[in-house]
Design an enzyme around this catalytic site. Structure first.
Site, PDB file in Angstrom:
ATOM      1  N   TYR A 155       0.844  -1.195   0.000  1.00  0.00           N
ATOM      2  CA  TYR A 155       0.000   0.000   0.000  1.00  0.00           C
ATOM      3  C   TYR A 155       0.879   1.245   0.000  1.00  0.00           C
ATOM      4  CZ  TYR A 155      -3.886  -3.100   0.991  1.00  0.00           C
ATOM      5  OH  TYR A 155      -4.826  -4.093   0.895  1.00  0.00           O
ATOM      6  N   ASN A 173     -12.437  -0.734  -5.097  1.00  0.00           N
ATOM      7  CA  ASN A 173     -12.182  -1.035  -6.505  1.00  0.00           C
ATOM      8  C   ASN A 173     -13.380  -1.784  -7.104  1.00  0.00           C
ATOM      9  OD1 ASN A 173     -11.207  -1.873  -8.993  1.00  0.00           O
ATOM     10  ND2 ASN A 173      -9.797  -3.378  -8.144  1.00  0.00           N
ATOM     11  N   CYS A 179      -6.207  -5.301  -7.683  1.00  0.00           N
ATOM     12  CA  CYS A 179      -6.010  -4.955  -6.275  1.00  0.00           C
ATOM     13  C   CYS A 179      -5.531  -6.166  -5.474  1.00  0.00           C
ATOM     14  CB  CYS A 179      -7.273  -4.344  -5.686  1.00  0.00           C
ATOM     15  SG  CYS A 179      -8.756  -5.337  -5.869  1.00  0.00           S
ATOM     16  N   HIS A 180      -5.680  -7.369  -6.016  1.00  0.00           N
ATOM     17  CA  HIS A 180      -5.185  -8.564  -5.332  1.00  0.00           C
ATOM     18  C   HIS A 180      -3.660  -8.579  -5.247  1.00  0.00           C
ATOM     19  CE1 HIS A 180      -5.323  -9.747  -9.616  1.00  0.00           C
ATOM     20  NE2 HIS A 180      -4.280 -10.520  -9.330  1.00  0.00           N
ATOM     21  N   GLU A 238      -0.932 -16.461 -10.696  1.00  0.00           N
ATOM     22  CA  GLU A 238       0.032 -15.619 -11.399  1.00  0.00           C
ATOM     23  C   GLU A 238       1.469 -16.055 -11.179  1.00  0.00           C
ATOM     24  OE1 GLU A 238      -0.623 -11.446 -10.781  1.00  0.00           O
ATOM     25  OE2 GLU A 238      -2.725 -11.574 -11.344  1.00  0.00           O
TER      26      GLU A 238
END
Length: 155
Positions: free
Chosen positions: A95, A118, A126-127, A153
């Site tokens: 953040y 979001n 945002c993950h 990912e």
């Protein structure tokens, strides 16, 4: 006449039932949330394209989305969401990193609040935002979904 958001329920995802929204040729939502007050239930060409790109993402074949986006939010929220789209696939940041990226270095809590609001999950990633200590912190889809997306990912 007000342009109403067109909504489609996309049920067959590894992360549960998603609601995809489109207004005036741009994606306005990919959420697990309830419906907006006014909407038209319709699967548009753009919603089909969004669904296809999400399918490719879940299959590990897509690392970047190519869709027009129009999230609704404050100027600050939009700056944060834009910064989120610049986090590379398979990477994370804190953040605080996002706060610095939006020229508000002490605004990491405000970044967290914007992240929480979001409206276009997964596509606006945002993950990929984690705590500065490297730990996973809140996610609208739940921590199990956040973990799943980050592991997807990493493959």
């Amino acid at each position: 006449m007000i342009d109403m958001e067109k909504i489609y329920f996309y049920e067959d995802t590894p992360v549960g039932k998603l609601c995809i929204g489109e207004t005036n040729g741009a994606i306005t939502r990919v959420t697990w949330e309830h419906l907006p007050k006014e909407y038209v239930l319709e699967e548009t060409e753009l919603i089909r394209k969004c669904k296809q790109q999400l399918d490719e993402f879940f299959e590990g074949k897509r690392k970047e989305f190519d869709l027009p986006l129009a999230p609704t939010g404050t100027v600050f929220q939009k700056k944060v969401w834009d910064a989120l789209t610049k986090i590379p696939y398979g990477e994370t940041c804190s953040y605080k990193d996002i706060a610095i990226a939006v020229d508000n270095p002490k605004g990491f809590r405000a970044v967290g609040m914007a992240n929480n609001k979001n409206p276009i999950a997964i596509i606006v990633p945002c993950h990929r935002v984690i705590g500065s200590n490297g730990k996973l912190v809140g996610y609208a889809g739940g921590m199990d979904v956040k973990t799943f997306l980050l592991q997807l990912e990493q493959k």
